[in-house]
Motif scaffolding. Structure first.
Motif, PDB file in Angstrom:
ATOM      1  N   GLN A 230       2.023   1.803  -3.446  1.00 17.91           N
ATOM      2  CA  GLN A 230       0.881   2.232  -4.266  1.00 17.91           C
ATOM      3  C   GLN A 230       0.564   3.707  -4.038  1.00 17.91           C
ATOM      4  N   LEU A 231       0.693   4.166  -2.786  1.00 20.87           N
ATOM      5  CA  LEU A 231       0.471   5.584  -2.483  1.00 20.87           C
ATOM      6  C   LEU A 231       1.534   6.447  -3.156  1.00 20.87           C
TER       7      LEU A 231
ATOM      8  N   LYS B 227      -6.775   9.478  -8.163  1.00 19.24           N
ATOM      9  CA  LYS B 227      -7.751   8.422  -7.912  1.00 19.24           C
ATOM     10  C   LYS B 227      -8.084   7.687  -9.215  1.00 19.24           C
ATOM     11  N   VAL B 228      -8.579   6.475  -9.069  1.00 21.38           N
ATOM     12  CA  VAL B 228      -8.968   5.684 -10.243  1.00 21.38           C
ATOM     13  C   VAL B 228     -10.050   6.442 -11.013  1.00 21.38           C
TER      14      VAL B 228
ATOM     15  N   VAL C 151      -5.234   1.055  -9.552  1.00 24.14           N
ATOM     16  CA  VAL C 151      -4.069   1.150  -8.661  1.00 24.14           C
ATOM     17  C   VAL C 151      -3.152  -0.019  -9.015  1.00 24.14           C
TER      18      VAL C 151
ATOM     19  N   ILE D  92       0.840  -1.204   0.000  1.00 27.83           N
ATOM     20  CA  ILE D  92       0.000   0.000   0.000  1.00 27.83           C
ATOM     21  C   ILE D  92       0.875   1.255   0.000  1.00 27.83           C
TER      22      ILE D  92
ATOM     23  N   PHE E  27      -5.978   7.250 -15.246  1.00 22.90           N
ATOM     24  CA  PHE E  27      -5.501   6.357 -14.194  1.00 22.90           C
ATOM     25  C   PHE E  27      -6.580   5.297 -13.988  1.00 22.90           C
TER      26      PHE E  27
ATOM     27  N   TRP F 193      -1.616   0.042 -15.795  1.00 23.68           N
ATOM     28  CA  TRP F 193      -2.655   0.688 -14.974  1.00 23.68           C
ATOM     29  C   TRP F 193      -3.016   2.104 -15.460  1.00 23.68           C
TER      30      TRP F 193
ATOM     31  N   GLN G 144      -3.022  12.879  -4.446  1.00 21.29           N
ATOM     32  CA  GLN G 144      -3.235  11.453  -4.678  1.00 21.29           C
ATOM     33  C   GLN G 144      -4.249  11.250  -5.809  1.00 21.29           C
TER      34      GLN G 144
ATOM     35  N   GLU H 182       3.146   5.645  -5.911  1.00 21.25           N
ATOM     36  CA  GLU H 182       2.878   5.599  -7.353  1.00 21.25           C
ATOM     37  C   GLU H 182       1.685   6.460  -7.739  1.00 21.25           C
ATOM     38  N   SER H 183       0.772   6.703  -6.785  1.00 22.08           N
ATOM     39  CA  SER H 183      -0.439   7.469  -7.075  1.00 22.08           C
ATOM     40  C   SER H 183      -0.251   8.977  -6.938  1.00 22.08           C
TER      41      SER H 183
ATOM     42  N   GLU I 117      -0.694  -3.168  -9.049  1.00 17.65           N
ATOM     43  CA  GLU I 117      -0.338  -4.251  -8.139  1.00 17.65           C
ATOM     44  C   GLU I 117       1.168  -4.194  -7.901  1.00 17.65           C
TER      45      GLU I 117
END
Length: 200
Positions: free
Chosen positions: A89-90, A135-136, A179, A86, A176, A164, A133, A92-93, A181
């Motif tokens: 992932q944060l 979001k999708v 998120v 996680i 985007f 992604w 951040q 990368e976001s 993997e």
């Protein structure tokens, strides 16, 4: 806005890999920094030293300072799931990283600068916060007046695709879509060591 302003090549030499993109100086001197370089006798690192190095490498890779990184870890540890995954992932976001991954900049430093100077839009609105951040479903694009900027044009000429994100070359926008993997994130970071460090 706070950011690391020190020597880049020295940091890359310390970790044995180029953390800031293409670096000709690093290619010439891949041995560790210091007076004796590769000839210096280095004892076995302690467990704490190995964990600290991994955290520092992650911070420098994503261009995040200590307090921001600690806040990201706190957010990751309070979420449900694997904390280390996680955390990455944060990272990368973050908007500056997404701009870099979309191929609008050759380095994360340049991506951060593009965001700061209001060249980037999110869902059609100009946004100048690199730590935002994404979001999708968010659509990241280039402001109309900035589409002909040479650094962006140069970066797009050798961009890479990631599973992604979707890229539309005609409108110069990227979506985007998910998120990433852990297996999709290409950075060589041992996130479990970072979790162990913060868990002490």
């Amino acid at each position: 806005m706070a950011r690391y302003r020190g020597p880049k090549t020295k940091i890359s030499r310390r970790f044995g890999q180029s953390l800031f993109g293409e670096d000709k100086n690093f290619e010439k001197r891949k041995f560790p920094p210091g007076q004796h370089g590769a000839n210096r006798r280095r004892g076995k690192k302690s467990e704490y030293s190995v964990q600290l190095d991994e955290k520092q490498k992650a911070k420098h890779t994503y261009g995040i300072l200590e307090r921001q990184f600690a806040n990201l870890f706190k957010k990751a540890s309070s979420a449900s799931g694997i904390t280390g995954t996680i955390l990455l992932q944060l990272c990368e976001s973050r908007l500056d990283n997404v701009v870099y991954r979309l191929g609008l900049a050759n380095t994360r430093r340049l991506a951060r600068q593009l965001v700061n100077h209001k060249h980037i839009t999110v869902n059609g609105e100009i946004l100048n916060i690199p730590s935002y951040q994404v979001k999708v479903g968010d659509v990241i694009g280039v402001r109309e007046k900035s589409k002909s900027l040479q650094p962006i044009v140069n970066a797009l000429s050798n961009r890479s695709d990631y599973d992604w994100m979707n890229w539309n070359p005609e409108s110069m926008t990227g979506t985007f879509v998910a998120v990433p993997e852990r297996i999709q994130i290409p950075e060589e970071i041992k996130e479990q060591l970072i979790v162990e460090l913060y868990s002490k």
